[in-house]
Design a protein around this motif. Structure first.
Motif, PDB file in Angstrom:
ATOM      1  N   ASP A  25       0.835  -1.212   0.000  1.00  0.00           N
ATOM      2  CA  ASP A  25       0.000   0.000   0.000  1.00  0.00           C
ATOM      3  C   ASP A  25       0.864   1.254   0.000  1.00  0.00           C
ATOM      4  O   ASP A  25       0.595   2.199  -0.746  1.00  0.00           O
ATOM      5  N   ALA A  26       1.898   1.249   0.842  1.00  0.00           N
ATOM      6  CA  ALA A  26       2.794   2.404   0.865  1.00  0.00           C
ATOM      7  C   ALA A  26       3.428   2.570  -0.510  1.00  0.00           C
ATOM      8  O   ALA A  26       3.494   3.677  -1.049  1.00  0.00           O
ATOM      9  N   ALA A  27       3.861   1.457  -1.112  1.00  0.00           N
ATOM     10  CA  ALA A  27       4.506   1.528  -2.421  1.00  0.00           C
ATOM     11  C   ALA A  27       3.584   2.177  -3.447  1.00  0.00           C
ATOM     12  O   ALA A  27       4.001   3.060  -4.195  1.00  0.00           O
ATOM     13  N   SER A  28       2.321   1.769  -3.467  1.00  0.00           N
ATOM     14  CA  SER A  28       1.439   2.326  -4.499  1.00  0.00           C
ATOM     15  C   SER A  28       1.162   3.799  -4.224  1.00  0.00           C
ATOM     16  O   SER A  28       1.029   4.589  -5.154  1.00  0.00           O
ATOM     17  N   SER A  29       1.130   4.190  -2.955  1.00  0.00           N
ATOM     18  CA  SER A  29       0.893   5.615  -2.677  1.00  0.00           C
ATOM     19  C   SER A  29       2.131   6.446  -2.993  1.00  0.00           C
ATOM     20  O   SER A  29       2.061   7.661  -3.050  1.00  0.00           O
ATOM     21  N   LEU A  30       3.286   5.791  -3.190  1.00  0.00           N
ATOM     22  CA  LEU A  30       4.488   6.512  -3.584  1.00  0.00           C
ATOM     23  C   LEU A  30       4.669   6.509  -5.095  1.00  0.00           C
ATOM     24  O   LEU A  30       5.748   6.773  -5.605  1.00  0.00           O
ATOM     25  N   GLY A  31       3.621   6.153  -5.802  1.00  0.00           N
ATOM     26  CA  GLY A  31       3.665   6.238  -7.258  1.00  0.00           C
ATOM     27  C   GLY A  31       4.201   4.998  -7.928  1.00  0.00           C
ATOM     28  O   GLY A  31       4.562   5.034  -9.100  1.00  0.00           O
ATOM     29  N   ILE A  32       4.282   3.885  -7.185  1.00  0.00           N
ATOM     30  CA  ILE A  32       4.799   2.667  -7.790  1.00  0.00           C
ATOM     31  C   ILE A  32       3.619   1.833  -8.288  1.00  0.00           C
ATOM     32  O   ILE A  32       2.705   1.517  -7.527  1.00  0.00           O
TER      33      ILE A  32
END
Lengths: 321, 241
Positions: A185-192
């Motif tokens: 989830d953190a990764a996707s919120s960082l644009g990944i």
């Protein structure tokens, strides 16, 4: 850093001249198999260790690679060595499908889905006799008489697999894979784009595993579904190679392949004929005990916990003296 | 020009209306506070804005374009960064690696990403911790890391979800300083916060919600004196006084 490079060069030279010095076919065969497992273990490690998507189904890619080479050779009459390319390619297609289905799930559910996938494809390969010959298996004629050619092909394959993964992990992709492992989830919120990069990891992993499978077809000249789609001998073995050697380390699977193939062979040959025959039946138990030992004392594997191992050895030594 | 417009946003989980017909906007360069008691739908609003959840109805416009239906990573690329209330550090990566991974959002080479990450860490006063593993940071450091990571994606709008919760008074002042510094470099902020010291000192406007519905809106002083807000926080007796 310098010391490591020197060590790697020495190791490389050692394996380069090994078959020229040691003429025993048996030991050459063992090292070839170790190289093959280095490739499979490293590929598994890329997906499971670095990207955090634990696969229990790497036999899918190994088997698809092997069968691609075998079927191309028997049905189309082209050299099974083309299978090294096509095997990797078809394995990626299988990877695409596995990703499409299984990446809807996360964590243990993903692992279980790949486990089921491996069993499904084994049953398909067993029953689709017009294509795969079913349980009869596929037999081809070996290209080379001597083991030397196979040795060097496997050597190059193992080195390039490790090197490619090393390059990937130093690039943007590497950062993305590890971010996805740590928190999706953190990764996707960082644009990944997590689903894209999970699939990339899976495709690279399946490509190399497929090439290893095609190599196995060429080298062993015989495959059947129970061997190349085996849960026990391929999927689980890939996991053990990764865990024992060290998850998410570049050299872990290489060390793991050495230990696991060594252990398997020690038991298969009943400790090289020194122990009673029945002990060869105990290899599954030995694997189990090894896993328990590794998880309890070396949670990061041999390479991951190398500093800990060294420390303990040095601490024990003075007290003995 | 409004940077972010939330229009009649509704999010239902089954029969529960977590966010019910909420509308507000964030102007360019503004700090807007979003307050409300526990469970009033603040974090859900954030999760709708960055598309973790599909919205039930309503519209969200960023720079006048609807962002409904986009993927979370696309929202980030558009220029909306967010932090998490329950911090999500990439635990087994170093602080520098955490921020580098997110800096790749705007640049492509390792060198550029690392330079950008170092710059952001300097900005957030984390540069001296850069080689520590993220999991070894104390809570104040983790909250800062959350901010650093989202700043590295070069957002125009930052959604801060309780970045001051769990901090001691000294750390609180530092957090307020940091948020002001972020505003000063031209990033608009939508902030969810329970600590009144933070929200009252930095917000240009405040939007209060309870049970998913808007109960008050206006300057910090207006909202603090609004009977509905007092009732939501302190109960009816205090509101009537």
């Amino acid at each position: 850093m310098k010391k490591n490079h020197l060590f790697m060069i020495i190791l490389g030279i050692f394996f380069l001249i090994f078959p020229l010095v040691i003429h025993s076919h048996y030991y050459q065969h063992l090292v070839i198999i170790i190289f093959m497992w280095v490739v499979i273990g490293s590929s598994w490690n890329l997906l499971a260790g670095y990207t955090g998507q634990v696969s229990f189904g790497h036999a899918i890619f190994f088997g698809v690679g092997a069968y691609t080479a075998g079927i191309f050779a028997t049905k189309l009459g082209i050299s099974a060595w083309w299978g090294m390319v096509f095997g990797g390619f078809f394995s990626m297609l299988a990877g695409l499908f596995v990703g499409w289905v299984c990446f809807r799930l996360r964590g243990p559910y993903f692992a279980l889905a790949t486990l089921a996938g491996g069993e499904i494809i084994r049953l398909i390969a067993t029953n689709w006799e017009s294509l795969t010959e079913g349980m009869v298996g596929i037999l081809i004629i070996q290209t080379f008489k001597s083991k030397l050619s196979y040795y060097y092909i496997a050597f190059v394959l193992a080195i390039s697999c490790i090197y490619v993964i090393h390059l990937i992990m130093k690039s943007k992709w590497g950062y993305y894979f590890v971010s996805i492992r740590e928190d999706e989830d953190a990764a996707s919120s960082l644009g990944i784009n997590t689903s894209l990069y999970k699939n990339i990891s899976l495709l690279v992993s399946s490509f190399f595993t497929g090439m290893a499978g095609a190599f196995y077809m060429n080298y062993m000249a015989f495959i059947d579904p129970e061997v190349v789609f085996s849960l026990h001998y391929v999927s689980i073995m890939a996991i053990l190679v990764g865990i024992v050697g060290g998850v998410a380390t570049i050299w872990g699977p290489a060390v793991g392949a050495f230990v696991m193939v060594g252990l398997q062979e020690t038991f298969r040959s009943s400790f090289f004929g020194l122990a009673p025959k029945w002990i060869s039946q105990a290899h599954a138990m030995a694997f189990g005990l090894l896993v328990i030992f590794v998880i309890m004392f070396l949670a990061n594997g041999i390479v991951g916990d190398w500093s800990k191992i060294k420390r303990n050895i040095f601490r024990i030594k003075p007290s003995n003296a | 020009m409004p940077l972010l417009e939330v229009k009649n946003l509704t999010k239902a989980f089954g029969g529960l209306m977590a966010v019910d017909d909420v509308s507000f906007h964030v102007e360019d360069g503004e700090i807007v506070g979003l307050i409300g008691p526990n469970g009033s739908g603040k974090t859900t609003t954030f999760n709708c804005i960055n598309q973790f959840f599909p919205v039930t109805s309503g519209n969200i416009l960023f720079k006048r374009k609807s962002i409904i239906g986009l993927k979370t990573h696309q929202i980030c690329h558009l220029g909306i960064g967010r932090t998490f209330q329950v911090v999500k550090p990439l635990a087994r990566m170093t602080v520098l690696e955490n921020v580098t991974a997110s800096a790749f959002c705007r640049v492509n080479t390792i060198k550029e990403a690392k330079d950008e990450a170092l710059r952001v860490l300097e900005f957030c006063n984390l540069a001296d911790q850069k080689d520590k593993l993220a999991k070894s940071l104390p809570i104040a450091g983790r909250k800062r890391l959350e901010i650093a990571r989202s700043l590295a994606t070069k957002p125009e709008l930052l959604l801060l979800d309780e970045t001051a919760a769990g901090l001691n008074p000294g750390e609180l002042d530092e957090a307020i300083e940091l948020i002001k510094k972020i505003r000063d470099i031209g990033i608009s902020i939508l902030i969810v916060e329970h600590i009144m010291k933070v929200i009252m000192t930095i917000s240009d406007r405040i939007h209060a919600i309870n049970f998913g519905q808007t109960i008050a809106e206006g300057s910090p002083r207006e909202v603090a004196n609004n009977p509905a807000v007092i009732e939501a926080y302190l109960g009816e007796q205090h509101a009537s006084r």
